[in-house]
Design a protein around this motif. Structure first.
Motif, PDB file in Angstrom:
ATOM      1  N   UNK A   1      -1.503   7.616   2.835  1.00  0.00           N
ATOM      2  CA  UNK A   1      -1.436   7.198   4.236  1.00  0.00           C
ATOM      3  C   UNK A   1       0.018   6.986   4.623  1.00  0.00           C
ATOM      4  N   UNK A   2       0.252   7.107   5.919  1.00  0.00           N
ATOM      5  CA  UNK A   2       1.605   6.899   6.419  1.00  0.00           C
ATOM      6  C   UNK A   2       1.692   5.486   6.986  1.00  0.00           C
TER       7      UNK A   2
ATOM      8  N   UNK B   1       6.004  -1.793   1.620  1.00  0.00           N
ATOM      9  CA  UNK B   1       4.808  -1.542   2.425  1.00  0.00           C
ATOM     10  C   UNK B   1       3.507  -1.611   1.626  1.00  0.00           C
ATOM     11  N   UNK B   2       3.592  -1.704   0.303  1.00  0.00           N
ATOM     12  CA  UNK B   2       2.395  -1.574  -0.520  1.00  0.00           C
ATOM     13  C   UNK B   2       1.336  -2.647  -0.248  1.00  0.00           C
ATOM     14  N   UNK B   3       1.684  -3.945  -0.153  1.00  0.00           N
ATOM     15  CA  UNK B   3       0.610  -4.934   0.088  1.00  0.00           C
ATOM     16  C   UNK B   3      -0.167  -4.629   1.374  1.00  0.00           C
ATOM     17  N   UNK B   4       0.552  -4.290   2.427  1.00  0.00           N
ATOM     18  CA  UNK B   4      -0.110  -3.951   3.704  1.00  0.00           C
ATOM     19  C   UNK B   4      -0.931  -2.662   3.560  1.00  0.00           C
TER      20      UNK B   4
ATOM     21  N   UNK C   1       2.715   5.101  -5.110  1.00  0.00           N
ATOM     22  CA  UNK C   1       4.095   5.589  -4.966  1.00  0.00           C
ATOM     23  C   UNK C   1       4.466   5.474  -3.485  1.00  0.00           C
ATOM     24  N   UNK C   2       5.619   4.918  -3.222  1.00  0.00           N
ATOM     25  CA  UNK C   2       6.101   4.803  -1.832  1.00  0.00           C
ATOM     26  C   UNK C   2       7.241   5.792  -1.657  1.00  0.00           C
TER      27      UNK C   2
ATOM     28  N   UNK D   1       5.570   7.016   3.428  1.00  0.00           N
ATOM     29  CA  UNK D   1       4.289   7.594   3.015  1.00  0.00           C
ATOM     30  C   UNK D   1       3.901   6.926   1.709  1.00  0.00           C
ATOM     31  N   UNK D   2       2.671   6.481   1.656  1.00  0.00           N
ATOM     32  CA  UNK D   2       2.198   5.815   0.438  1.00  0.00           C
ATOM     33  C   UNK D   2       1.118   6.684  -0.183  1.00  0.00           C
ATOM     34  N   UNK D   3       1.305   7.031  -1.448  1.00  0.00           N
ATOM     35  CA  UNK D   3       0.273   7.776  -2.169  1.00  0.00           C
ATOM     36  C   UNK D   3      -0.298   6.859  -3.238  1.00  0.00           C
TER      37      UNK D   3
END
Lengths: 256, 251
Positions: free
Chosen positions: A196-197, A205-208, A226-227, A249-251
């Motif tokens: 997701x972006x 951004x990972x916790x959110x 991975x951010x 972008x978070x994968x």
């Protein structure tokens, strides 16, 4: 386990599995919808090892369905889903991506068969490699962990015959899947990963992202993530650099 | 959602947004060049094998309108709905540019602005504005005059007088082209003089000063056309800094 019947020829069973991949829309583009993709690599190897002791690859089939058009409440609800990609399905699922791109085709198949190999003649024509399907059906069975039994029937066309300049006629639209399918797959589809972006939300951004992933898909264990920060080209340079703290972008990968 | 020719239309997200251009001579909010662009691609099943750039497209443009207040949020007060002919001609930004292309981009287009057009912002939710557009077919007259009073009877028998607005229904039902769509804010492009030390900071400061734009855009795109277009002095003179407040879309 992966079973493939390609152009009427049955290929060897392999241990390959299909991947179910989810793409979540960024929260600042609420009109875009969750997209589930399905991707399978079926690799057939020679029956005997070569001089180096390894079994050479003699044929490969890659199947990619760009957007299954599924809208499950949670990922568990993929169980028992049936997709019949007809004209009605197309109109219901067709959408622009969050930033204006459209998928080129919905169903791509790439078949590669090595010529001159003793096992190869049994696998079908080596002529064309890239194929696409308008008509296909996908059936998911009951979930077992992250795995869904999956059957695919597709009527694939050579890629160069797929794209056209004029609209299909009502008769062409109504004629779903003429004759037996020329691609049949029985495999296990595993929910493997997603992305997701994220709009700007600080240094991490990972916790959110994690909250948004579980709110959209329901609970499941995430093994790693991975951010990737958006890249930016400063004035006067040709080099793109990442900008930590900006959009990202978070994968993520599930705990298989 | 676009209603046009009884076809299903898909909005292209990203490229459909509210944007503004702040040129060097802009000193007041009213001088900013604003536009709202909506881009639709035909989503009917019969086009599924035609690459989207070659399918029928509808491009809608609303531009030239001014904001009286020094805030981008005041976009929500824009209302050019059912103006009289005199008001329509005297009001900048009241028009609707509507282009229809049967065979995709860069091909034959036809102008759909043959009849009266109206548009307004219906509501705002955060940075998303709901825009309503109506274009009447050529020869269609103005809406009938408002009925002064109607009596509504509620469930408990109470009678309530109300003023009906038949022009709203008329502009929806009789329209050749009718749109209700959520459009995000947006992209602000600032022309920055070449001798500015920090073009990004300059652009953000200008956008904040003139329209109270948020301090933190999602993406900043800097374009220097000079190396490629030396013959255009006006372009060579400035750097274009685009502040993307709604994700980023490269074209």
């Amino acid at each position: 386990m992966s079973y493939v019947q390609w152009q009427g020829r049955t290929w060897s069973l392999t241990d390959d599995e299909a991947s179910l991949i989810v793409r979540l829309p960024p929260r600042d583009c609420p009109a875009a919808l969750v997209e589930w993709d399905l991707s399978l690599d079926h690799f057939v190897r020679a029956s005997q090892p070569g001089p180096d002791g390894k079994k050479d690859l003699i044929a490969a089939l890659h199947v990619d369905i760009g957007n299954l058009g599924l809208r499950p409440r949670t990922w568990h609800d993929l169980s028992g889903q049936h997709i019949r990609a007809d004209a009605r399905w197309y109109e219901q699922t067709s959408q622009s991506g969050p930033f204006g791109k459209f998928a080129k085709t919905r169903f791509d198949a790439t078949a590669w068969i090595m010529t001159g190999c003793a096992d190869a003649p049994n696998l079908g024509s080596t002529g064309r490699e890239h194929w696409a399907a308008v008509d296909f059906e996908v059936q998911f069975g009951q979930r077992d962990g992250l795995v869904f039994p999956c059957e695919i029937d597709a009527w694939v066309l050579p890629h160069e015959d797929f794209n056209r300049e004029e609209a299909e006629t009502p008769e062409e639209l109504a004629a779903f899947g003429q004759g037996p399918p020329n691609l049949r797959v029985i495999t296990r589809a595993v929910f493997t990963r997603g992305s997701l972006q994220m709009p700007r939300c600080g240094a991490d951004p990972w916790p959110q992202a994690q909250r948004e992933i579980h709110a959209a898909l329901g609970p499941f264990e995430i093994e790693r993530h991975e951010v990737k920060w958006d890249i930016h080209r400063p004035l006067g340079t040709d080099q793109y650099t990442e900008r930590p703290g900006w959009r990202s972008s978070v994968r993520f990968w599930t705990a298989k | 959602m676009l209603h046009f020719q009884d076809q299903p239309w898909m909005l292209r997200h990203g490229v459909s947004h509210i944007s503004a251009l702040i040129s060097p001579d802009v000193t007041e909010p009213k001088d900013i060049f604003w536009q709202i662009n909506l881009w639709y691609v035909n989503g009917a099943a019969c086009w599924r094998r035609v690459p989207w750039p070659r399918r029928p497209n509808v491009l809608l443009g609303l531009h030239g309108f001014c904001l009286a207040a020094r805030s981008w949020r005041s976009i929500e007060h824009l209302n050019f709905w059912n103006l009289s002919d005199d008001d329509w001609f005297d009001t900048e930004g009241a028009g609707v540019d509507a282009q229809f292309s049967l065979d995709g981009l860069h091909k034959t287009t036809s102008d759909l602005r043959s009849g009266d057009s109206s548009w307004r912002i219906v509501q705002r939710e955060g940075p998303i504005f709901t825009v309503e557009i109506s274009v009447l077919p050529e020869g269609k007259g103005p809406p009938p005059p408002a009925i002064s009073e109607q009596i509504l009877v509620t469930a408990d028998g109470t009678e309530e007088a109300t003023t009906a607005k038949p022009e709203d229904d008329y502009l929806r039902t009789e329209a050749m082209l009718y749109v209700v769509e959520d459009v995000p804010f947006g992209v602000i492009t600032v022309q920055v003089p070449r001798n500015v030390r920090d073009p990004e900071a300059y652009a953000i400061a200008r956008a904040r000063q003139l329209m109270l734009a948020p301090e933190h855009p999602e993406y900043i795109d800097i374009r220097d056309h000079a190396p490629h277009l030396k013959e255009f002095r006006n372009i060579a003179g400035d750097i274009y800094v685009s502040l993307h407040y709604h994700g980023y879309h490269g074209e």
